[in-house]
Structure formats: C-alpha cells, structure tokens
Design a protein around this motif. Sequence first.
Motif, PDB file in Angstrom:
ATOM      1  N   GLN A 455       0.846  -1.186   0.000  1.00 21.11           N
ATOM      2  CA  GLN A 455       0.000   0.000   0.000  1.00 21.11           C
ATOM      3  C   GLN A 455       0.882   1.238   0.000  1.00 21.11           C
ATOM      4  O   GLN A 455       1.673   1.458   0.913  1.00 21.11           O
ATOM      5  N   PHE A 456       0.752   2.038  -1.048  1.00 16.89           N
ATOM      6  CA  PHE A 456       1.509   3.284  -1.174  1.00 16.89           C
ATOM      7  C   PHE A 456       0.620   4.440  -0.724  1.00 16.89           C
ATOM      8  O   PHE A 456      -0.446   4.675  -1.297  1.00 16.89           O
ATOM      9  N   ARG A 457       1.062   5.164   0.312  1.00 16.23           N
ATOM     10  CA  ARG A 457       0.325   6.360   0.749  1.00 16.23           C
ATOM     11  C   ARG A 457       0.925   7.555   0.012  1.00 16.23           C
ATOM     12  O   ARG A 457       2.114   7.845   0.142  1.00 16.23           O
ATOM     13  N   TYR A 458       0.081   8.277  -0.733  1.00 11.75           N
ATOM     14  CA  TYR A 458       0.593   9.285  -1.648  1.00 11.75           C
ATOM     15  C   TYR A 458      -0.406  10.422  -1.829  1.00 11.75           C
ATOM     16  O   TYR A 458      -1.585  10.329  -1.477  1.00 11.75           O
ATOM     17  N   TYR A 459       0.095  11.502  -2.420  1.00 12.60           N
ATOM     18  CA  TYR A 459      -0.750  12.572  -2.957  1.00 12.60           C
ATOM     19  C   TYR A 459      -0.189  12.944  -4.330  1.00 12.60           C
ATOM     20  O   TYR A 459       1.022  13.078  -4.511  1.00 12.60           O
ATOM     21  N   SER A 460      -1.104  13.113  -5.302  1.00 10.16           N
ATOM     22  CA  SER A 460      -0.706  13.564  -6.631  1.00 10.16           C
ATOM     23  C   SER A 460      -1.697  14.611  -7.100  1.00 10.16           C
ATOM     24  O   SER A 460      -2.911  14.460  -6.922  1.00 10.16           O
ATOM     25  N   ARG A 461      -1.178  15.666  -7.707  1.00  7.51           N
ATOM     26  CA  ARG A 461      -2.045  16.760  -8.131  1.00  7.51           C
ATOM     27  C   ARG A 461      -2.835  16.427  -9.404  1.00  7.51           C
ATOM     28  O   ARG A 461      -3.727  17.163  -9.802  1.00  7.51           O
ATOM     29  N   GLN A 462      -2.488  15.314 -10.043  1.00  2.00           N
ATOM     30  CA  GLN A 462      -3.217  14.826 -11.209  1.00  2.00           C
ATOM     31  C   GLN A 462      -2.968  13.333 -11.327  1.00  2.00           C
ATOM     32  O   GLN A 462      -2.163  12.776 -10.583  1.00  2.00           O
ATOM     33  N   GLU A 463      -3.704  12.670 -12.225  1.00  2.00           N
ATOM     34  CA  GLU A 463      -3.413  11.258 -12.439  1.00  2.00           C
ATOM     35  C   GLU A 463      -1.953  11.119 -12.838  1.00  2.00           C
ATOM     36  O   GLU A 463      -1.440  11.858 -13.677  1.00  2.00           O
ATOM     37  N   ASN A 464      -1.278  10.148 -12.228  1.00  2.00           N
ATOM     38  CA  ASN A 464       0.167  10.043 -12.385  1.00  2.00           C
ATOM     39  C   ASN A 464       0.556   8.583 -12.517  1.00  2.00           C
ATOM     40  O   ASN A 464      -0.246   7.683 -12.236  1.00  2.00           O
ATOM     41  N   THR A 465       1.790   8.360 -12.919  1.00  2.00           N
ATOM     42  CA  THR A 465       2.295   6.995 -13.080  1.00  2.00           C
ATOM     43  C   THR A 465       3.701   6.883 -12.514  1.00  2.00           C
ATOM     44  O   THR A 465       4.447   7.854 -12.454  1.00  2.00           O
ATOM     45  N   ARG A 466       4.054   5.686 -12.103  1.00  2.00           N
ATOM     46  CA  ARG A 466       5.408   5.328 -11.717  1.00  2.00           C
ATOM     47  C   ARG A 466       5.636   3.863 -12.098  1.00  2.00           C
ATOM     48  O   ARG A 466       4.695   3.113 -12.324  1.00  2.00           O
ATOM     49  N   ARG A 467       6.908   3.449 -12.140  1.00  2.00           N
ATOM     50  CA  ARG A 467       7.248   2.076 -12.514  1.00  2.00           C
ATOM     51  C   ARG A 467       7.730   1.326 -11.281  1.00  2.00           C
ATOM     52  O   ARG A 467       8.649   1.788 -10.594  1.00  2.00           O
ATOM     53  N   MET A 468       7.121   0.197 -11.023  1.00  2.00           N
ATOM     54  CA  MET A 468       7.497  -0.624  -9.873  1.00  2.00           C
ATOM     55  C   MET A 468       8.262  -1.849 -10.342  1.00  2.00           C
ATOM     56  O   MET A 468       7.829  -2.563 -11.250  1.00  2.00           O
ATOM     57  N   SER A 469       9.392  -2.081  -9.697  1.00  2.00           N
ATOM     58  CA  SER A 469      10.196  -3.268  -9.970  1.00  2.00           C
ATOM     59  C   SER A 469      10.380  -4.031  -8.660  1.00  2.00           C
ATOM     60  O   SER A 469      10.706  -3.437  -7.629  1.00  2.00           O
ATOM     61  N   VAL A 470      10.142  -5.328  -8.702  1.00  2.00           N
ATOM     62  CA  VAL A 470      10.272  -6.177  -7.521  1.00  2.00           C
ATOM     63  C   VAL A 470      11.481  -7.083  -7.700  1.00  2.00           C
ATOM     64  O   VAL A 470      11.564  -7.837  -8.681  1.00  2.00           O
ATOM     65  N   ASN A 471      12.440  -6.949  -6.769  1.00  2.00           N
ATOM     66  CA  ASN A 471      13.637  -7.788  -6.784  1.00  2.00           C
ATOM     67  C   ASN A 471      14.386  -7.717  -8.118  1.00  2.00           C
ATOM     68  O   ASN A 471      14.883  -8.729  -8.634  1.00  2.00           O
ATOM     69  N   GLY A 472      14.443  -6.513  -8.688  1.00  2.00           N
ATOM     70  CA  GLY A 472      15.196  -6.311  -9.913  1.00  2.00           C
ATOM     71  C   GLY A 472      14.493  -6.762 -11.171  1.00  2.00           C
ATOM     72  O   GLY A 472      15.097  -6.757 -12.253  1.00  2.00           O
ATOM     73  N   GLY A 473      13.216  -7.140 -11.074  1.00  2.00           N
ATOM     74  CA  GLY A 473      12.477  -7.593 -12.240  1.00  2.00           C
ATOM     75  C   GLY A 473      12.084  -6.457 -13.155  1.00  2.00           C
ATOM     76  O   GLY A 473      12.354  -5.277 -12.888  1.00  2.00           O
ATOM     77  N   ASP A 474      11.442  -6.808 -14.249  1.00  2.00           N
ATOM     78  CA  ASP A 474      11.012  -5.790 -15.215  1.00  2.00           C
ATOM     79  C   ASP A 474      10.053  -4.801 -14.551  1.00  2.00           C
ATOM     80  O   ASP A 474       9.190  -5.196 -13.761  1.00  2.00           O
ATOM     81  N   PRO A 475      10.173  -3.528 -14.881  1.00  2.00           N
ATOM     82  CA  PRO A 475       9.285  -2.525 -14.278  1.00  2.00           C
ATOM     83  C   PRO A 475       7.842  -2.678 -14.760  1.00  2.00           C
ATOM     84  O   PRO A 475       7.589  -2.953 -15.929  1.00  2.00           O
ATOM     85  N   VAL A 476       6.914  -2.487 -13.831  1.00  2.00           N
ATOM     86  CA  VAL A 476       5.484  -2.539 -14.105  1.00  2.00           C
ATOM     87  C   VAL A 476       4.922  -1.145 -13.908  1.00  2.00           C
ATOM     88  O   VAL A 476       5.212  -0.485 -12.903  1.00  2.00           O
ATOM     89  N   LYS A 477       4.121  -0.668 -14.853  1.00  2.00           N
ATOM     90  CA  LYS A 477       3.565   0.680 -14.789  1.00  2.00           C
ATOM     91  C   LYS A 477       2.379   0.711 -13.831  1.00  2.00           C
ATOM     92  O   LYS A 477       1.413  -0.033 -13.994  1.00  2.00           O
ATOM     93  N   LEU A 478       2.469   1.587 -12.808  1.00  2.00           N
ATOM     94  CA  LEU A 478       1.381   1.773 -11.850  1.00  2.00           C
ATOM     95  C   LEU A 478       0.723   3.127 -12.111  1.00  2.00           C
ATOM     96  O   LEU A 478       1.404   4.098 -12.429  1.00  2.00           O
TER      97      LEU A 478
END
Length: 635
Positions: A455-478
Amino acid sequence: MRKKLMGRILSLIMALAMALSVLTSGGVLTVGAMTADQAQEAMDAFLSVYYKEDEHRFYKFSDNPQNGGEQTKETDFWVSGVLWDTLNDAYEATGDEKYATMIHDVYEGFLNNEHVSWGWDVDHWTENTYNDDLCWWAQAAARAYTLTNNSEYLELATEMYEKVYSHWDETFLDGGILWRMIPPEENQKNVATNANAAIVAARLSKIYADTDPEKSAAYEEQALRIYNWTKENLYLGNGEMLDNIQFNGQKNNWKFSYNNGLFAGASYELYTLTGDESYMDTARLCLDWVIENLTFDGTTMNDEGNGDAAAFKIVFLRQMSFIAKANPADAEKYLPFLKSNASQAYTHRRASDNLCGSNLAITPGEEDSIYSISSVAAPCLLFLSGFDDQETYPFYATFWQAEGAERSDVATGTNQSGYTGGGHIVWWNDDTNHVKDGWVNFPVKVPEDGIYKLQFRYYSRQENTRRMSVNGGDPVKLTFSGQPANQWLVSSEYVYLHEGENSIRLTYYNPTNHPNDADTDPWFFLDKLMVEVFEPYSSLQDNIYVSQTKQDDAIVTKIDNLQAEEQPCNVALALYSEEGRFMGTTIQSVSVEADGTATVSTSLADLPQGVGSYKVMVLDPSGAPLASAFSGTIQ
C-alpha cells in the motif's frame, strides 16, 4: 473466524517482534544477539581502522593509512568527544580495564596533541569558542569520572562547564547559554548547548553532593535554570524540539534526533537529581517523538548523514539507554528499540573491514569512505543495549517511510500537510538538469514466500504513473489517481515476495530518457509504503480447496468450501516472464455461490506479452490470504 485468526496471528508476530525487536535487511538473524563477543568483535574492528594508538586520537575517515588509504585527518573536535564517550560505554558494559586505560590515553591525547596539523581549528580546548563543543567533552568527562574515580576527568568537566556557563546571556530571550563565545547579536541559542549544559551541571551536582554540598547545590540550581529556560524556549511540547533561535528572532525548526536525545537526557538527569517523576514523563515524550517521526520503519533510526550528523543518532540512543535502565517499564519499552538498531548496525557491516555505515539498514559499499562516528554505531549500540545469549526473533516491519528510504535524484520535503514520519518525497528529477530517472527503493522483509499487499500512501495533483520493480524484475507501470491538495490516498498492489529481504523500487520515467513512454508528472508526493504481514502461506487454511485448469485459452480457478464472510473473494495472479522476472499482478473479484464455491476465468489474451508462469493466491475481501499460493506454467 479466519479474519479473527489472522488478526491474532499478526498480533502475536508483532508482539513477539517488539519483545526482542530485531530488524535486519538481510534475512532472519538467527545467531545469538547482543553478546559480549559480538560487541568486542565490532569494537576491535572499529579501533583497528580508526584509533591511532601511538597518538591517542581517532582518524576521521576509514580510508586512512591504517586501512590502506591516505586520509590523515583527525575526527572533528566535538565528534571526538562523542567517540570518547563510547569508551565509557565499553568500560561500563564490560568492566574491562583495557578500556579504562584507553579512556585515559585519549584524554591525554586530547590535552597534549597538536591537533591543528590534523585538521582541527585549535590545538587546545581552551581556544575553542563553541560552547556546545565543550559540553560534549565535559559530559563524557563527568561520566568517565563516575566510572573510574579519576579526579583528572572531574577537573576537566568542571573547568569546561564553568567556562560554558559563564556565557549565560540575557540580552535576548531572557536567558540561555550562547552557542558561541562571540557577541550575542552574531549568535544563537540552541538545544545542543543548553540541554547539553543542563546534563553536565546535573551530573556535577550529583558528583559533588558528598564532598562539596555548597558547590553541589549551586550546580543543581544552574541545571534547573538552564533546563527551565530550554523547556520554555526550545521545547514545543509533546516531545518535539526546536533546534535554535537566532538573535534576530528567527526560529530554526530543524528536526535532528540529538536534540530530542539531549533534552530527554537533561530531563532524566533532573529526575535523578530531584526525584520528580514529571521529568521522566518529558524524557519519554522526547524519545517517543523520534520513534514516531525520525525512524525509517518505526524501529530503525533514519540516516541523518555520513558527516557530523551521523553522531546525532549515537547521542540519542546513548541517552535512551540511560533512561531504559531507570526502571523495568522503561527497559521493556526502550531496550527492544536499542537492540533493534544495534542488530541493524552489526548485521550491515561490510566484509573488508567489518565497518557499518551511517545508514544502519544498508551495508556500505566496499569503496565507500566512512566517517568514524558512522562506524562506531555497531560497537557503541551493542554496548548500550546490554548483552544476552538468547537467539533473537525477526522483526517484520509493516511500513517504511519514503523520506528515509534509499533513493536517487529524488527530493524530500514537508510542504504537504498530513504526512507521517519526518516528511515525504516531493519530485523525482532532482538532478541539476532534471533529466534523470529518480527512484526510491524499499527493503521489504517477509516471513514466507507468498503474495503480499503493498500500500503506497501518496498525494498527486493529477493522475500520475510510476514504474514498480520487484527484486530487480522488469518494471510494471502503476497508475495513481489525482486529488485536491493535502488529500492523501492509498493505492494497493499485490506482489509475490520471497522469504527474507525483497527490493521494491519505484522509478520515475523522465521524458528525456523515455520520450514515448514517460511518466505523467515528476511531482508525486510519496509518504510511505505499507505491507501487510500475513500468516505464512505454506498450507491451505480452513480446508479451502483450490483447483486450476486451462480451458479455451484461459486459466480457470475454482475455490471450494468458502464461507459467507469471504463474499466476494479475490483471486490474485502474480505474473512472471519465462526467465522468472516479475511482470505484475492481476486481481479479479468473484462472487461466492450458495454452495460455497467460486470460479474465475482469466483470459490468456489479457495477460502481458511474454508471461511464462504465474502464482495464485486466494484472498478475502480485506486482502488476507485464504488459500496458499501455487504455481502454474503458461504453455
């Protein structure tokens, strides 16, 4: 029933963890913890690198001639005083006379060495114009006298304190000791000087109580005077401290752990001097404020830097150790915290010279130049924690503050209200030209293989994206939805984690590097990552049965023996490439039929290209696991 059971299990895990709180970032620590041998091993490593025995001084950096380097500078004046106090820690914990000898040797070197040639501004302490600098040495000297009964140390502490107190000033703020021995209009008054001086005065009052009652009473009066002024002007209430106030009235609200440690220590010393329990109440508030606001995960002290600031947590934890020994209730509350940080420092020593760094949760690089006060954390905290021969229990943190995580080209701040801890991440392209991909990395340790809820607790001023990588794996767009200012949201992701330490990395794709696939906005306020700790997933729960087939290019999962409270349930598929890299997680909600069954079909065409295998977890509506994970291969 299952949800209640999960709650009891989680409570048991956390209660057990907090009983002996040991958090490591390299898997479960199963060796005996906090032993005298470990403390001695860590101390020997520290001394072999930093202590120049023939000159009775400490090198400043690890890459010095004793460790194959060329740096010859001496540890800075005030930090050397904090290091000298570590010899007190060692002597008090072990009773080993070699430390008493070393205490005296460093004292002789402090008085007699020509320090300017090694990087100090002065050769003799009487030339130093910083009152807080003298307090660090006076504080350690008074303690050294108490431990050794060597009157030389008492004389030094007394002379230093008298010089410091002579700079009590009432030209602004109606009192307080000036930071420097210069005119008030060029000066400030701070916690580092005043709470420090209150500690020294209180200790001197107790020392002189039997031999010179008149002097003892004078020091007690001065300790109370300094303490009361500090509380009135620099204590904000509820354990929070103000760092300093300038002559022009400017208040600097910097949050350094040593300010809380010093005022907690002053409160403790006044308690031992007067017996007034209210001082201990204030001391506990100061300690608790740091635990709540200046820790990475509720247990591990923040990395405040590899320079002088690395001393801040040493000061804080040393004062905490005195308070922890005051009574059983304080020991039960604070010793686990001390032990956890000691274990972090000891566990994360690099292989070449057995030194830890300023970040207790990360092993420093073999080529890193480490400041002495950073590396002393391992032996110092082991001595302060006390020794036991019991095996420790792993502590599984449930949150990690973003501002304390490992990060690159990411800026932190406090401008969005409602954050937790000491701040939050602000923007993710903090390099000079704003062209790099900023990232933040969380070391997440879990008890067993399985699917976990992030669970990521966040604030964004608009719809936004980031890339998540688990244990060095390929990044997944969130994708994160936008909200009005100061409205913090929580976004959940389910990922498969393996037993022990895992790396969760979020990265910003800068348009310079990813012109066709850039993330929306570099401004993305990340407060913390939370992870739910579940019962290990090694067996099915409550006889729930999961079967899986492939029909018409789809994965069909059927669950039997569900209860009404599992309505609806969720089926999570953690997806992996043919090479085993994590590619993301799909979550599908499914209704429970009257006969207690549920069926969900996942189309292979809807899965990302390149998926080779998956792991399945059945979750209840709250995200708690109902059935164990198992693997399947996509042909």
